[in-house]
Scaffold this motif. Structure first.
Motif: not given
Length: 235
Positions: A5, A39, A44, A120-121
């Motif tokens: 992330r 991505v 993330e 984001m998840a």
């Protein structure tokens, strides 16, 4: 990928490309393509973009604008850039959400950490516009704040320069690039990585920074994979 992330800080000035003002569609497409590949690799991504290609509050203040109003105009410029990037990402098949630090529905949803993490998840790129929503704070500070909030592994500062140097490489041809440098050494050498408020925020919260050249296609993927690209600023 080394990082799961990240908070990606993009320069507003870089968005103008060769035209000197506004938004270059070719730069936007290059950024969108690189972000798409990241991505697809499962990273993330939260993004904060500057607004200097449209308006800078500090420069406006020097030309007679009230500083607070000038900074608010700069915040709106970052949201224009955020919408442009969202559009380019969607054109590349990437789902993206614009969250704004100032209430501005339906332009974007109001930012919260929980909402950003939730999107984001779910596989969205989250673009956070509007800076910190406060005057006198730069988008560097906004990116440091958001990076800490979303618990990013690292802040990636995508610029036109390929790292941190002993001096400005555009002015001093003898300037030497660092592969790695500590926060304390940046302080002691008085190097300009980002503004001091943002830099201190990262240092105090243990958020490492990688400064790299985002304008070279493929560099974002190299950074995310842990390759030696740009300069790592660490504790």
């Amino acid at each position: 990928m080394k990082y799961k992330r990240v908070l990606l800080k993009l320069s507003g000035e870089s968005l103008q490309g060769e035209q000197g003002y506004g938004i270059s569609t070719s730069v936007l497409q290059s950024y969108a393509s690189q972000i798409r590949q990241a991505v697809e690799a499962g990273v993330e991504i939260g993004i904060v973009i500057g607004g200097g290609n449209i308006f800078r509050g500090l420069q406006g203040a020097r030309r007679g604008f009230d500083r607070v109003k000038g900074d608010q105009m700069g915040m709106l410029a970052t949201i224009i850039n955020s919408l442009a990037l969202q559009s380019a990402l969607e054109d590349n098949g990437v789902r993206a959400k614009v969250l704004t630090s100032i209430r501005m529905e339906p332009v974007g949803e109001y930012y919260s950490k929980a909402k950003a993490l939730e999107y984001m998840a779910a596989g969205y790129v989250v673009i956070i516009g509007g800076g910190t929503s406060n005057p006198y704070f730069s988008t560097d500070t906004a990116s440091a704040l958001r990076g800490i909030e979303i618990e990013a592994d690292v802040m990636l500062k995508g610029t036109r320069v390929d790292g941190v140097y002993t001096a400005d490489p555009e002015k001093d041809p003898s300037a030497v690039k660092f592969d790695e440098i500590t926060f304390d050494e940046v302080y002691s050498r008085n190097l300009k990585v980002m503004d001091l408020t943002a830099f201190t925020l990262c240092r105090e919260n243990g958020l490492e920074i990688i400064v790299f050249d985002m304008d070279t296609p493929g560099n974002l993927g190299k950074v995310l994979a842990g390759e030696k690209t740009g300069t790592l600023v660490k504790l």
